[in-house]
Design a protein around this motif. Sequence first.
Motif, short mmCIF file in Angstrom:
data_model
loop_
_atom_site.label_atom_id
_atom_site.label_comp_id
_atom_site.label_asym_id
_atom_site.label_seq_id
_atom_site.Cartn_x
_atom_site.Cartn_y
_atom_site.Cartn_z
N ARG A 19 -25.76 60.22 9.12
CA ARG A 19 -26.05 59.22 10.13
C ARG A 19 -24.98 59.25 11.20
N PRO A 20 -25.36 58.97 12.46
CA PRO A 20 -24.36 58.96 13.52
C PRO A 20 -23.37 57.83 13.33
N GLU A 21 -22.22 57.97 13.98
CA GLU A 21 -21.26 56.89 14.01
C GLU A 21 -21.83 55.68 14.70
N ASP A 22 -21.33 54.52 14.36
CA ASP A 22 -21.72 53.29 15.02
C ASP A 22 -21.25 53.34 16.47
N PRO A 23 -22.15 53.24 17.47
CA PRO A 23 -21.73 53.30 18.87
C PRO A 23 -20.72 52.23 19.21
N ALA A 24 -20.81 51.06 18.59
CA ALA A 24 -19.85 50.01 18.91
C ALA A 24 -18.44 50.43 18.50
N ARG A 25 -18.34 51.08 17.31
CA ARG A 25 -17.04 51.57 16.89
C ARG A 25 -16.58 52.69 17.80
N ALA A 26 -17.52 53.57 18.20
CA ALA A 26 -17.14 54.71 19.05
C ALA A 26 -16.67 54.24 20.41
N GLY A 27 -17.14 53.09 20.88
CA GLY A 27 -16.75 52.62 22.21
C GLY A 27 -15.55 51.69 22.19
N SER A 28 -14.89 51.50 21.04
CA SER A 28 -13.75 50.60 20.97
C SER A 28 -12.54 51.24 21.61
N ALA A 29 -11.50 50.45 21.75
CA ALA A 29 -10.30 50.93 22.44
C ALA A 29 -9.69 52.10 21.70
N PRO A 30 -9.22 53.14 22.41
CA PRO A 30 -8.64 54.31 21.76
C PRO A 30 -7.28 53.97 21.16
N PRO A 31 -6.88 54.69 20.14
CA PRO A 31 -5.56 54.44 19.56
C PRO A 31 -4.46 54.78 20.53
N ALA A 32 -3.33 54.14 20.38
CA ALA A 32 -2.20 54.38 21.29
C ALA A 32 -1.80 55.84 21.23
N GLY A 33 -1.51 56.41 22.39
CA GLY A 33 -1.04 57.78 22.47
C GLY A 33 -2.14 58.81 22.58
N SER A 34 -3.41 58.41 22.44
CA SER A 34 -4.49 59.39 22.55
C SER A 34 -4.65 59.81 23.99
N ASP A 35 -5.10 61.03 24.22
CA ASP A 35 -5.26 61.50 25.59
C ASP A 35 -6.68 61.25 26.08
N LEU A 36 -6.91 61.44 27.38
CA LEU A 36 -8.19 61.11 27.97
C LEU A 36 -9.31 61.98 27.42
N VAL A 37 -9.05 63.26 27.16
CA VAL A 37 -10.10 64.13 26.64
C VAL A 37 -10.55 63.65 25.26
N ALA A 38 -9.59 63.28 24.41
CA ALA A 38 -9.95 62.77 23.09
C ALA A 38 -10.73 61.47 23.20
N GLU A 39 -10.30 60.59 24.09
CA GLU A 39 -11.00 59.32 24.27
C GLU A 39 -12.42 59.54 24.78
N ALA A 41 -14.26 62.30 24.61
CA ALA A 41 -15.07 62.97 23.58
C ALA A 41 -15.52 61.97 22.53
N ARG A 42 -14.64 61.07 22.12
CA ARG A 42 -15.01 60.09 21.12
C ARG A 42 -16.12 59.16 21.64
N GLN A 43 -16.04 58.80 22.91
CA GLN A 43 -17.03 57.89 23.48
C GLN A 43 -18.40 58.53 23.67
N VAL A 44 -18.44 59.80 24.05
CA VAL A 44 -19.73 60.40 24.39
C VAL A 44 -20.34 61.19 23.25
N LEU A 45 -19.54 61.55 22.23
CA LEU A 45 -20.06 62.36 21.13
C LEU A 45 -20.36 61.54 19.88
N HIS A 46 -20.35 60.23 19.98
CA HIS A 46 -20.53 59.41 18.77
C HIS A 46 -21.91 59.60 18.15
N SER A 47 -22.90 60.11 18.92
CA SER A 47 -24.25 60.29 18.37
C SER A 47 -24.37 61.54 17.51
N LEU A 48 -23.42 62.46 17.58
CA LEU A 48 -23.48 63.65 16.73
C LEU A 48 -23.33 63.23 15.27
#
Length: 416
Positions: A19-39, A41-48
């Motif tokens: 099952r895909p990740e919960d979109p609400a969790r995928a759209g939450s604030a990124p952890p401190a120190g994460s870079d923009l590409v990781a953020e 990717a996490r926001q747009v790829l949560h349906s995989l």
Amino acid sequence: MGSFSDTARAGRQRPGGSRPEDPARAGSAPPAGSDLVAELARQVLHSLPRSDQRRSGELYIRGLLAAQGRKTIRNVASSTGRTADAQRLHHFISESTWDWVPVRRALADRLGRDVQPSAWVVQAVTVPRTGGVPVGAGSGAALRSGAGVNEQRSVGLWAVTPLGGFPVDWRLLLPQRRPDDPRLRARAGIPEDARPLDAVAAGLDMLPGITRHGARGHAPVLLDVRRACAARTAAALGVRGLPHLLRVSASELLVPVGVPPRRTGAAVTAGQLAAYAAAATRFAATGPTGAPHEVSRFVCRVPGAGAARQSVLLVDRDPRRPRRAAFWLTDLTDHPVDALVRLTRAPGLVAGEAAGTGRRVGLYDFAGRSFAGWHRHTTLASVAHTAALLLPTQTPGASRTGPARTEDASRTGIAC
């Protein structure tokens, strides 16, 4: 040429009940120190549906940003320094089952929330292809030499923002000949229920989803309908509640309002109306290259688009080339002319992005035979394009210079 609607998706089947990740969790604030590409990717790829697919997606995006030259899968994978990644990414792009549509929706949602599009541009692109028979390739003629070449055509939907143009959706155009050839469909993996569309219809097919993205109000849609029916296109956009600016030909039939050149209610061509000085309101403007232009405004109606609905025809002339006027038809009748003229420059901005940032991240580099592979590559290249434009805004003191805005996109190998 025709497109295949993405109502049929190669990624509909999910393996093993995952099952895909919960979109609400995928759209939450990124952890401190994460870079923009990781953020991003996490926001747009949560349906995989699987974590390894999401990791491969981020790896592919990073490879598109880092690799030099043409973005083949092997070149994209080379940025990791691990030889096994080429096979891994080939499977991820061409043979996996993930659906690209939710990824595109998530990307458009992110832009709608954070950047606020001021316009949507439907832009057709032609890319010359050599060697093999990539998906969607058809015969054509080189722009300069006239020699026969293979061409791959696509249509993109771009969000125009203060930061630049961002691609959010795509349709691949396929040759009209043999659209139902079972061998062609089997070789390219074209879904059974895919519908053939021309370039304008492909653009209209992408538009219904834009009203759900977080933009305030409805940003206008810009479409080139010089080879299509402006009345039918205007009516289709009106039904969707989407304001528009349509690039029309000088032969487009219009009914002048207020000061008819002939008898009341008689239709004339846009070129004839433009020559009728008594009906015009004239304005000074700046052309795409910074040179002074003259813009004439005419109130008119479009036959077949609703008898009571008024439109405005803008005629944009470069005094140095008075015979090469641009004709724009819009239902934004209350907008100031200078605001409309700025909107008409949006396709030029998109062409510059396509030839600049778009080419650098490999938007048009997929030359494989897989329909799904083309869509997956183009989707992730659109994410990489977004990251490339947003990265300078995440760096204090950094600025984005952007690609050169040129109307001669053929010099880059991309005709827009």
